[in-house]
Design a protein around this motif. Structure first.
Motif, PDB file in Angstrom:
ATOM      1  N   VAL A 179      -5.046   1.917  -3.286  1.00 51.77           N
ATOM      2  CA  VAL A 179      -5.188   2.493  -1.761  1.00 51.77           C
ATOM      3  C   VAL A 179      -4.495   3.615  -1.595  1.00 51.77           C
ATOM      4  N   VAL A 180      -3.772   4.158  -2.572  1.00 50.25           N
ATOM      5  CA  VAL A 180      -3.057   5.286  -2.756  1.00 50.25           C
ATOM      6  C   VAL A 180      -3.977   6.422  -2.546  1.00 50.25           C
ATOM      7  N   ASP A 181      -3.696   7.556  -2.278  1.00 47.04           N
ATOM      8  CA  ASP A 181      -4.676   8.870  -2.378  1.00 47.04           C
ATOM      9  C   ASP A 181      -3.893  10.084  -2.426  1.00 47.04           C
ATOM     10  N   ALA A 182      -4.758  11.198  -2.483  1.00 48.34           N
ATOM     11  CA  ALA A 182      -4.129  12.581  -2.747  1.00 48.34           C
ATOM     12  C   ALA A 182      -2.772  12.921  -1.540  1.00 48.34           C
ATOM     13  N   GLU A 183      -3.194  12.127  -0.323  1.00 49.74           N
ATOM     14  CA  GLU A 183      -2.253  12.294   0.631  1.00 49.74           C
ATOM     15  C   GLU A 183      -0.908  11.686   0.399  1.00 49.74           C
ATOM     16  N   THR A 184      -0.783  10.731  -0.522  1.00 48.64           N
ATOM     17  CA  THR A 184       0.313   9.879  -0.818  1.00 48.64           C
ATOM     18  C   THR A 184       1.293  10.853  -1.600  1.00 48.64           C
ATOM     19  N   ARG A 185       2.675  10.428  -0.863  1.00 52.40           N
ATOM     20  CA  ARG A 185       3.785  11.382  -1.612  1.00 52.40           C
ATOM     21  C   ARG A 185       4.730  10.230  -2.144  1.00 52.40           C
ATOM     22  N   LEU A 186       5.241  10.375  -3.210  1.00 53.02           N
ATOM     23  CA  LEU A 186       6.393   9.445  -3.751  1.00 53.02           C
ATOM     24  C   LEU A 186       7.533  10.214  -4.024  1.00 53.02           C
ATOM     25  N   TYR A 187       8.556   9.887  -3.850  1.00 53.03           N
ATOM     26  CA  TYR A 187       9.981  10.281  -3.791  1.00 53.03           C
ATOM     27  C   TYR A 187      10.822   9.379  -4.425  1.00 53.03           C
ATOM     28  N   PHE A 188      11.407  10.077  -5.785  1.00 50.40           N
ATOM     29  CA  PHE A 188      11.700   9.012  -6.762  1.00 50.40           C
ATOM     30  C   PHE A 188      13.487   9.312  -6.889  1.00 50.40           C
ATOM     31  N   THR A 189      14.173   8.111  -6.940  1.00 57.49           N
ATOM     32  CA  THR A 189      15.708   8.352  -7.422  1.00 57.49           C
ATOM     33  C   THR A 189      15.552   7.340  -8.495  1.00 57.49           C
ATOM     34  N   GLN A 190      16.664   8.014  -9.537  1.00 55.81           N
ATOM     35  CA  GLN A 190      16.948   7.328 -10.873  1.00 55.81           C
ATOM     36  C   GLN A 190      18.465   7.096 -10.982  1.00 55.81           C
ATOM     37  N   LYS A 191      18.832   6.113 -11.382  1.00 55.91           N
ATOM     38  CA  LYS A 191      20.215   6.107 -11.884  1.00 55.91           C
ATOM     39  C   LYS A 191      20.271   5.187 -13.134  1.00 55.91           C
ATOM     40  N   GLU A 192      20.688   5.839 -14.293  1.00 64.16           N
ATOM     41  CA  GLU A 192      20.729   5.445 -15.581  1.00 64.16           C
ATOM     42  C   GLU A 192      19.205   4.740 -15.892  1.00 64.16           C
ATOM     43  N   SER A 193      18.976   3.613 -16.002  1.00 64.07           N
ATOM     44  CA  SER A 193      17.481   3.293 -16.519  1.00 64.07           C
ATOM     45  C   SER A 193      16.802   2.584 -15.156  1.00 64.07           C
ATOM     46  N   ARG A 194      17.490   2.631 -13.798  1.00 64.09           N
ATOM     47  CA  ARG A 194      16.815   2.012 -12.703  1.00 64.09           C
ATOM     48  C   ARG A 194      16.355   2.945 -11.936  1.00 64.09           C
ATOM     49  N   VAL A 195      14.926   2.754 -11.612  1.00 67.16           N
ATOM     50  CA  VAL A 195      14.052   3.562 -10.872  1.00 67.16           C
ATOM     51  C   VAL A 195      13.785   3.162  -9.360  1.00 67.16           C
ATOM     52  N   PHE A 196      14.085   4.020  -8.571  1.00 64.19           N
ATOM     53  CA  PHE A 196      13.516   3.581  -6.883  1.00 64.19           C
ATOM     54  C   PHE A 196      12.652   4.709  -6.758  1.00 64.19           C
ATOM     55  N   ALA A 197      11.663   4.254  -5.784  1.00 58.75           N
ATOM     56  CA  ALA A 197      10.674   5.309  -4.918  1.00 58.75           C
ATOM     57  C   ALA A 197      10.374   4.743  -4.062  1.00 58.75           C
ATOM     58  N   ARG A 198      10.213   5.734  -2.871  1.00 58.25           N
ATOM     59  CA  ARG A 198       9.492   5.119  -1.438  1.00 58.25           C
ATOM     60  C   ARG A 198       8.386   5.969  -1.490  1.00 58.25           C
ATOM     61  N   TYR A 199       7.293   5.804  -0.649  1.00 61.05           N
ATOM     62  CA  TYR A 199       6.199   6.576  -0.583  1.00 61.05           C
ATOM     63  C   TYR A 199       5.394   6.365   0.535  1.00 61.05           C
ATOM     64  N   SER A 200       4.750   6.977   0.966  1.00 59.07           N
ATOM     65  CA  SER A 200       3.649   7.055   2.352  1.00 59.07           C
ATOM     66  C   SER A 200       2.828   8.250   2.178  1.00 59.07           C
ATOM     67  N   GLY A 201       1.592   7.904   2.990  1.00 55.81           N
ATOM     68  CA  GLY A 201       0.668   8.802   3.245  1.00 55.81           C
ATOM     69  C   GLY A 201      -0.579   8.527   2.988  1.00 55.81           C
ATOM     70  N   GLY A 202      -1.557   8.881   3.741  1.00 55.16           N
ATOM     71  CA  GLY A 202      -2.755   8.378   3.537  1.00 55.16           C
ATOM     72  C   GLY A 202      -3.033   7.177   4.387  1.00 55.16           C
ATOM     73  N   SER A 203      -3.241   5.986   3.678  1.00 55.15           N
ATOM     74  CA  SER A 203      -3.523   4.843   4.073  1.00 55.15           C
ATOM     75  C   SER A 203      -2.206   3.716   3.997  1.00 55.15           C
ATOM     76  N   ILE A 204      -1.164   4.378   3.441  1.00 51.08           N
ATOM     77  CA  ILE A 204      -0.081   3.781   3.322  1.00 51.08           C
ATOM     78  C   ILE A 204       1.052   4.317   4.239  1.00 51.08           C
ATOM     79  N   ARG A 205       1.376   3.222   5.266  1.00 50.24           N
ATOM     80  CA  ARG A 205       2.539   3.546   6.176  1.00 50.24           C
ATOM     81  C   ARG A 205       3.927   3.779   5.535  1.00 50.24           C
ATOM     82  N   ARG A 206       4.193   2.914   4.745  1.00 45.74           N
ATOM     83  CA  ARG A 206       5.379   2.789   4.212  1.00 45.74           C
ATOM     84  C   ARG A 206       5.406   1.800   2.671  1.00 45.74           C
ATOM     85  N   GLY A 207       5.905   2.447   1.685  1.00 47.79           N
ATOM     86  CA  GLY A 207       6.107   1.621   0.482  1.00 47.79           C
ATOM     87  C   GLY A 207       7.199   1.972  -0.387  1.00 47.79           C
ATOM     88  N   CYS A 208       7.607   0.890  -1.149  1.00 47.33           N
ATOM     89  CA  CYS A 208       8.750   1.144  -2.075  1.00 47.33           C
ATOM     90  C   CYS A 208       8.347   0.435  -3.563  1.00 47.33           C
TER      91      CYS A 208
END
Length: 124
Positions: free
Chosen positions: A32-61
């Protein structure tokens, strides 16, 4: 430098997703993600977190770990319909000097049927 040598050299470098901003360049029919979806990544050592939104996604992580070039994560998202969906993904992260980072995501839904592949590419 030959293409194969370049790929081997790039895979030997430690991949770091911290600060990367990506868009979805290819979406599976079951995604359900698409070209309008943007993902913003954070990484600490091997741990990864991202928030994303856009297109049909209001908010995701997504939250997961990166080991070498393999990124494994769980994701949860609120869609425009108001429904909350999620699942898990196993990804191959590629690092190219000219093109930046690319993530080949193989996802499996936990809250709806299906699985598939999406591609995220870094916005530079």
């Amino acid at each position: 430098m030959a293409a194969l040598e370049y790929r081997i050299e790039m895979h030997m470098r430690a991949i770091n997703l911290d600060g990367a901003v990506m868009y979805v360049s290819s979406t599976d029919d079951r995604g359900v993600v698409d070209a309008e979806t943007r993902l913003y990544f954070t990484q600490k050592e091997s741990r990864v977190f991202a928030r994303y939104s856009g297109g049909s996604i209001r908010r995701g992580c997504l939250v997961g770990t990166l080991c070498g070039s393999e990124l494994t994560f769980r994701y949860t998202q609120v869609e425009d319909s108001g429904q909350i969906h999620g699942g898990r993904s196993i990804c191959e992260v590629q690092c190219w000097e000219q093109a930046g980072l690319r993530v080949l995501e193989h996802f499996t839904w936990a809250t709806r049927g299906g699985s598939g592949t999406n591609i995220f590419e870094e916005i530079r």
